[in-house]
Write a protein that holds these residues in place. Structure first.
Motif, PDB file in Angstrom:
ATOM      1  N   ARG A   1      -7.107  -4.794  -0.346  1.00  0.00           N
ATOM      2  CA  ARG A   1      -7.507  -3.736  -1.278  1.00  0.00           C
ATOM      3  C   ARG A   1      -9.001  -3.789  -1.568  1.00  0.00           C
ATOM      4  O   ARG A   1      -9.646  -2.738  -1.697  1.00  0.00           O
ATOM      5  N   LEU A   2      -9.555  -4.969  -1.692  1.00  0.00           N
ATOM      6  CA  LEU A   2     -11.006  -5.091  -1.885  1.00  0.00           C
ATOM      7  C   LEU A   2     -11.753  -4.617  -0.645  1.00  0.00           C
ATOM      8  O   LEU A   2     -12.811  -3.963  -0.748  1.00  0.00           O
TER       9      LEU A   2
ATOM     10  N   HIS B   1     -12.635   3.499  -8.909  1.00  0.00           N
ATOM     11  CA  HIS B   1     -11.372   3.766  -8.224  1.00  0.00           C
ATOM     12  C   HIS B   1     -10.233   3.806  -9.239  1.00  0.00           C
ATOM     13  O   HIS B   1     -10.306   3.157 -10.284  1.00  0.00           O
ATOM     14  N   PRO B   2      -9.164   4.542  -8.933  1.00  0.00           N
ATOM     15  CA  PRO B   2      -8.012   4.523  -9.825  1.00  0.00           C
ATOM     16  C   PRO B   2      -7.431   3.114  -9.906  1.00  0.00           C
ATOM     17  O   PRO B   2      -7.468   2.364  -8.926  1.00  0.00           O
ATOM     18  N   PRO B   3      -6.898   2.725 -11.055  1.00  0.00           N
ATOM     19  CA  PRO B   3      -6.250   1.407 -11.152  1.00  0.00           C
ATOM     20  C   PRO B   3      -5.097   1.314 -10.167  1.00  0.00           C
ATOM     21  O   PRO B   3      -4.424   2.310  -9.881  1.00  0.00           O
ATOM     22  N   GLU B   4      -4.886   0.135  -9.629  1.00  0.00           N
ATOM     23  CA  GLU B   4      -3.751  -0.089  -8.742  1.00  0.00           C
ATOM     24  C   GLU B   4      -3.185  -1.476  -8.988  1.00  0.00           C
ATOM     25  O   GLU B   4      -3.864  -2.371  -9.491  1.00  0.00           O
ATOM     26  N   SER B   5      -1.926  -1.623  -8.646  1.00  0.00           N
ATOM     27  CA  SER B   5      -1.274  -2.917  -8.850  1.00  0.00           C
ATOM     28  C   SER B   5      -0.202  -3.109  -7.792  1.00  0.00           C
ATOM     29  O   SER B   5       0.261  -2.150  -7.177  1.00  0.00           O
ATOM     30  N   PHE B   6       0.156  -4.351  -7.597  1.00  0.00           N
ATOM     31  CA  PHE B   6       1.182  -4.680  -6.610  1.00  0.00           C
ATOM     32  C   PHE B   6       1.811  -6.011  -6.993  1.00  0.00           C
ATOM     33  O   PHE B   6       1.290  -6.745  -7.844  1.00  0.00           O
ATOM     34  N   VAL B   7       2.919  -6.315  -6.370  1.00  0.00           N
ATOM     35  CA  VAL B   7       3.597  -7.581  -6.632  1.00  0.00           C
ATOM     36  C   VAL B   7       4.100  -8.161  -5.320  1.00  0.00           C
ATOM     37  O   VAL B   7       4.509  -7.435  -4.417  1.00  0.00           O
TER      38      VAL B   7
ATOM     39  N   VAL C   1     -12.375  -5.535 -12.051  1.00  0.00           N
ATOM     40  CA  VAL C   1     -11.578  -6.530 -12.768  1.00  0.00           C
ATOM     41  C   VAL C   1     -10.251  -6.750 -12.053  1.00  0.00           C
ATOM     42  O   VAL C   1      -9.584  -5.793 -11.646  1.00  0.00           O
ATOM     43  N   VAL C   2      -9.876  -8.013 -11.939  1.00  0.00           N
ATOM     44  CA  VAL C   2      -8.576  -8.388 -11.389  1.00  0.00           C
ATOM     45  C   VAL C   2      -7.787  -9.110 -12.475  1.00  0.00           C
ATOM     46  O   VAL C   2      -8.270 -10.082 -13.071  1.00  0.00           O
TER      47      VAL C   2
ATOM     48  N   VAL D   1      -0.504  -8.434  -9.379  1.00  0.00           N
ATOM     49  CA  VAL D   1      -1.959  -8.309  -9.471  1.00  0.00           C
ATOM     50  C   VAL D   1      -2.305  -6.870  -9.833  1.00  0.00           C
ATOM     51  O   VAL D   1      -1.701  -5.926  -9.306  1.00  0.00           O
ATOM     52  N   ALA D   2      -3.253  -6.697 -10.745  1.00  0.00           N
ATOM     53  CA  ALA D   2      -3.756  -5.378 -11.117  1.00  0.00           C
ATOM     54  C   ALA D   2      -5.258  -5.345 -10.896  1.00  0.00           C
ATOM     55  O   ALA D   2      -5.956  -6.316 -11.199  1.00  0.00           O
ATOM     56  N   LEU D   3      -5.738  -4.231 -10.369  1.00  0.00           N
ATOM     57  CA  LEU D   3      -7.157  -4.077 -10.030  1.00  0.00           C
ATOM     58  C   LEU D   3      -7.684  -2.838 -10.730  1.00  0.00           C
ATOM     59  O   LEU D   3      -7.114  -1.747 -10.599  1.00  0.00           O
ATOM     60  N   CYS D   4      -8.775  -3.011 -11.493  1.00  0.00           N
ATOM     61  CA  CYS D   4      -9.366  -1.911 -12.253  1.00  0.00           C
ATOM     62  C   CYS D   4     -10.860  -1.820 -11.982  1.00  0.00           C
ATOM     63  O   CYS D   4     -11.504  -2.814 -11.643  1.00  0.00           O
ATOM     64  N   GLY D   5     -11.409  -0.630 -12.193  1.00  0.00           N
ATOM     65  CA  GLY D   5     -12.853  -0.457 -12.187  1.00  0.00           C
ATOM     66  C   GLY D   5     -13.419  -0.071 -10.835  1.00  0.00           C
ATOM     67  O   GLY D   5     -12.709   0.158  -9.860  1.00  0.00           O
ATOM     68  N   GLY D   6     -14.759   0.019 -10.792  1.00  0.00           N
ATOM     69  CA  GLY D   6     -15.451   0.348  -9.550  1.00  0.00           C
ATOM     70  C   GLY D   6     -15.332   1.803  -9.152  1.00  0.00           C
ATOM     71  O   GLY D   6     -15.577   2.157  -7.994  1.00  0.00           O
TER      72      GLY D   6
END
Length: 206
Positions: free
Chosen positions: A197-198, A127-133, A79-80, A120-125
């Motif tokens: 990141r993907l 992997h630990p959640p990560e985010s950046f701006v 999820v993004v 942007v926040a990236l969850c799932g798969g």
């Protein structure tokens, strides 16, 4: 569902926690297979609960809230979530409610440089959640009331469709003297760091 892309290696399409056609178009034009889902997050309620946060941290919190809301409903998906905060002279601006609000907002931005913080926040798969701006700086040219009224009248719904009361891909480009920042950041989804990141998660073919 979009047709599977030979570039995308995920078992299921990337799930975008947004119904923004612009964000979806950015992802699909980059060759990703994408589905969308409305996060159902009350942005103003999140903002009120995060009183005291700076604009960058607020953008990150909103992006995470959207990604987490959708990931909770689809825990097996990647999820993004994304959000964008416009800040000028320390004041956070929101999407104008109507043409009059758009005129007022543009009058406050005229002759100044404002910042668009796209988180942007990236969850799932697994992997630990990560985010950046990422941040873009945009300088609006000096504008009188007549020029602002002319723009808002000509732009129509576009003047109230985004947080800045403008869309750079349309008549909004006439409002600026200088733009510093990646175009996808300005559109609300910084693609280069997201794709990196993907790629690190081995979700892209190259």
């Amino acid at each position: 569902m979009d047709s599977p892309s030979p570039l995308w290696r995920g078992a299921a399409p990337l799930l975008l926690a947004s119904t923004s056609p612009t964000r979806r178009a950015l992802l699909t034009s980059a060759g990703l297979t994408v589905e969308t889902q409305a996060p159902g997050v009350d942005e103003r309620a999140v903002e009120a609960a995060c009183a005291g946060l700076g604009p960058v941290d607020l953008a990150l919190r909103l992006a995470r809230a959207k990604a987490e809301a959708v990931a909770a409903r689809a825990p097996d998906r990647i999820v993004v979530g994304a959000d964008q905060v416009l800040e000028c002279d320390g004041v956070v601006f929101h999407k104008p409610a109507d043409a009059a609000a758009a005129r007022t907002q543009l009058a406050r931005l005229a002759g100044r440089t404002h910042r668009l913080h796209a988180a942007v926040a990236l969850c799932g798969g697994g992997h630990p959640p990560e985010s950046f701006v990422e941040t873009a700086h945009l300088t609006v040219r000096p504008l009188g009331a007549a020029a602002i009224a002319a723009y808002v009248g000509l732009a129509g719904p576009a003047a109230t469709a985004s947080v800045g009361a403008y869309q750079l891909e349309g008549l909004g480009i006439h409002l600026f003297t200088r733009i510093d920042g990646d175009h996808t950041t300005i559109l609300g989804l910084p693609l280069l760091p997201l794709l990196a990141r993907l790629r690190a998660r081995q979700l892209l073919a190259f």
